[in-house]
Design a protein around this motif. Structure first.
Motif, short mmCIF file in Angstrom:
data_model
loop_
_atom_site.label_atom_id
_atom_site.label_comp_id
_atom_site.label_asym_id
_atom_site.label_seq_id
_atom_site.Cartn_x
_atom_site.Cartn_y
_atom_site.Cartn_z
N LEU A 46 0.82 -1.21 0.00
CA LEU A 46 0.00 0.00 0.00
C LEU A 46 0.86 1.26 0.00
O LEU A 46 0.58 2.22 -0.72
CB LEU A 46 -0.93 0.01 1.22
N SER A 47 1.92 1.25 0.80
CA SER A 47 2.81 2.40 0.88
C SER A 47 3.48 2.65 -0.46
O SER A 47 3.59 3.80 -0.92
CB SER A 47 3.85 2.17 1.97
N ARG A 48 3.92 1.59 -1.11
CA ARG A 48 4.59 1.74 -2.42
C ARG A 48 3.61 2.19 -3.50
O ARG A 48 3.97 2.95 -4.41
CB ARG A 48 5.26 0.42 -2.81
N LEU A 49 2.35 1.73 -3.41
CA LEU A 49 1.34 2.18 -4.37
C LEU A 49 1.12 3.69 -4.24
O LEU A 49 1.06 4.41 -5.24
CB LEU A 49 0.02 1.45 -4.13
N GLU A 50 0.99 4.16 -3.00
CA GLU A 50 0.73 5.58 -2.77
C GLU A 50 1.91 6.45 -3.18
O GLU A 50 1.72 7.58 -3.63
CB GLU A 50 0.38 5.81 -1.30
N SER A 51 3.12 5.95 -3.01
CA SER A 51 4.31 6.74 -3.34
C SER A 51 4.71 6.62 -4.80
O SER A 51 5.60 7.34 -5.26
CB SER A 51 5.48 6.29 -2.46
N GLY A 52 4.07 5.72 -5.53
CA GLY A 52 4.41 5.50 -6.93
C GLY A 52 5.51 4.49 -7.13
O GLY A 52 5.97 4.28 -8.25
N GLY A 53 5.95 3.85 -6.04
CA GLY A 53 7.01 2.84 -6.15
C GLY A 53 6.53 1.52 -6.72
O GLY A 53 7.36 0.67 -7.08
N ARG A 54 5.22 1.33 -6.78
CA ARG A 54 4.67 0.11 -7.38
C ARG A 54 3.52 0.49 -8.29
O ARG A 54 2.69 1.32 -7.96
CB ARG A 54 4.20 -0.86 -6.30
N ARG A 55 3.49 -0.13 -9.47
CA ARG A 55 2.45 0.15 -10.44
C ARG A 55 1.15 -0.52 -10.01
O ARG A 55 1.13 -1.66 -9.56
CB ARG A 55 2.88 -0.38 -11.82
N ALA A 56 0.04 0.20 -10.14
CA ALA A 56 -1.26 -0.35 -9.77
C ALA A 56 -1.70 -1.41 -10.77
O ALA A 56 -1.46 -1.30 -11.97
CB ALA A 56 -2.29 0.77 -9.73
N THR A 57 -2.32 -2.47 -10.27
CA THR A 57 -2.89 -3.52 -11.10
C THR A 57 -4.36 -3.68 -10.74
O THR A 57 -4.81 -3.21 -9.69
CB THR A 57 -2.18 -4.87 -10.87
N LEU A 58 -5.12 -4.36 -11.60
CA LEU A 58 -6.53 -4.56 -11.35
C LEU A 58 -6.77 -5.32 -10.06
O LEU A 58 -7.70 -5.01 -9.30
CB LEU A 58 -7.17 -5.32 -12.53
N GLU A 59 -5.91 -6.30 -9.77
CA GLU A 59 -6.06 -7.12 -8.56
C GLU A 59 -5.90 -6.27 -7.29
O GLU A 59 -6.50 -6.55 -6.26
CB GLU A 59 -5.03 -8.25 -8.54
N LEU A 60 -5.11 -5.21 -7.38
CA LEU A 60 -4.92 -4.32 -6.23
C LEU A 60 -6.00 -3.24 -6.18
O LEU A 60 -6.45 -2.85 -5.10
CB LEU A 60 -3.54 -3.66 -6.30
N LEU A 61 -6.42 -2.74 -7.35
CA LEU A 61 -7.35 -1.63 -7.39
C LEU A 61 -8.77 -2.01 -7.00
O LEU A 61 -9.48 -1.22 -6.38
CB LEU A 61 -7.37 -1.00 -8.79
#
Length: 205
Positions: A46-61
């Motif tokens: 979650l932290s990496r998603l918010e900071s842009g360190g991880r690309r969002a995927t449908l499974e996460l969104l």
């Protein structure tokens, strides 16, 4: 001058998801740990998603959209953070058009509702649910069946009521009805019939 592309590239769209996720979580005053417990996604992810360190995927969104009480479209293609305008995306339910007028997660929801002529056509089927509702008629006439009361409201008239009281409302006329509806998050939950429905009846709100 070249025309501006109304559809930004996929990379640009996904790059905007992180700041929106952070803004939604802070608006709900939720911690990463609380969001993790609600979605099953690890705090570090979650932290990496918010900071842009991880690309969002449908499974996460998908679980994040459910947790934040927004649609996937609103999460992926929302206006820039700080833009106060509401970019309404209409939905249709049982012939009624719903235009969202608010977007703050977890708070009261406001909708403009457009009822076609004589919608619903079946007899009143009163429902109950937790919450409180406010209605304002913009045009047309609204029939409101509230407990033992059977009321007709015209343009400029408003009603408010505890939704634990058996209720139903619809359009009794051959002309369209437009109204504003304001209710808490509880009002979006499944409604419970206040009495056994007659065969073939379909419920209104």
């Amino acid at each position: 001058m070249a025309a501006t592309d109304p559809h930004p590239p996929t990379r640009e769209v996904l790059d905007g998801v992180g700041p929106r996720l952070r803004a939604l979580r802070r608006a709900r005053q939720a911690t990463l740990a609380q969001l993790s417990a609600a979605t099953g996604i690890s705090v570090s992810t979650l932290s990496r998603l918010e900071s842009g360190g991880r690309r969002a995927t449908l499974e996460l969104l998908l679980p994040l959209a459910r947790a934040h009480q927004v649609t996937l479209d609103e999460l992926v293609d929302a206006p820039a953070t700080g833009d106060p305008r509401i970019h309404a995306r209409p939905t249709v339910r049982d012939g009624v058009v719903f235009l969202p007028m608010t977007r703050r997660p977890g708070g009261p929801r406001a909708y403009k509702m457009i009822y076609p002529a004589r919608t619903p056509a079946s007899p009143p089927d009163q429902r109950v649910h937790e919450g409180y509702e406010w209605l304002y008629v913009l045009s047309g006439r609204l029939r409101l069946v509230l407990g033992e009361h059977d009321l007709i409201l015209g343009p400029g008239e408003a009603a408010e009521f505890d939704t634990r009281t058996p209720h139903w409302f619809g359009n009794p006329d051959p002309a369209p009805l437009e109204l504003l509806s304001l209710f808490g998050p509880q009002g979006e939950r499944m409604h419970v019939r206040a009495r056994p429905a007659s065969t073939g009846a379909t419920g209104g709100r």
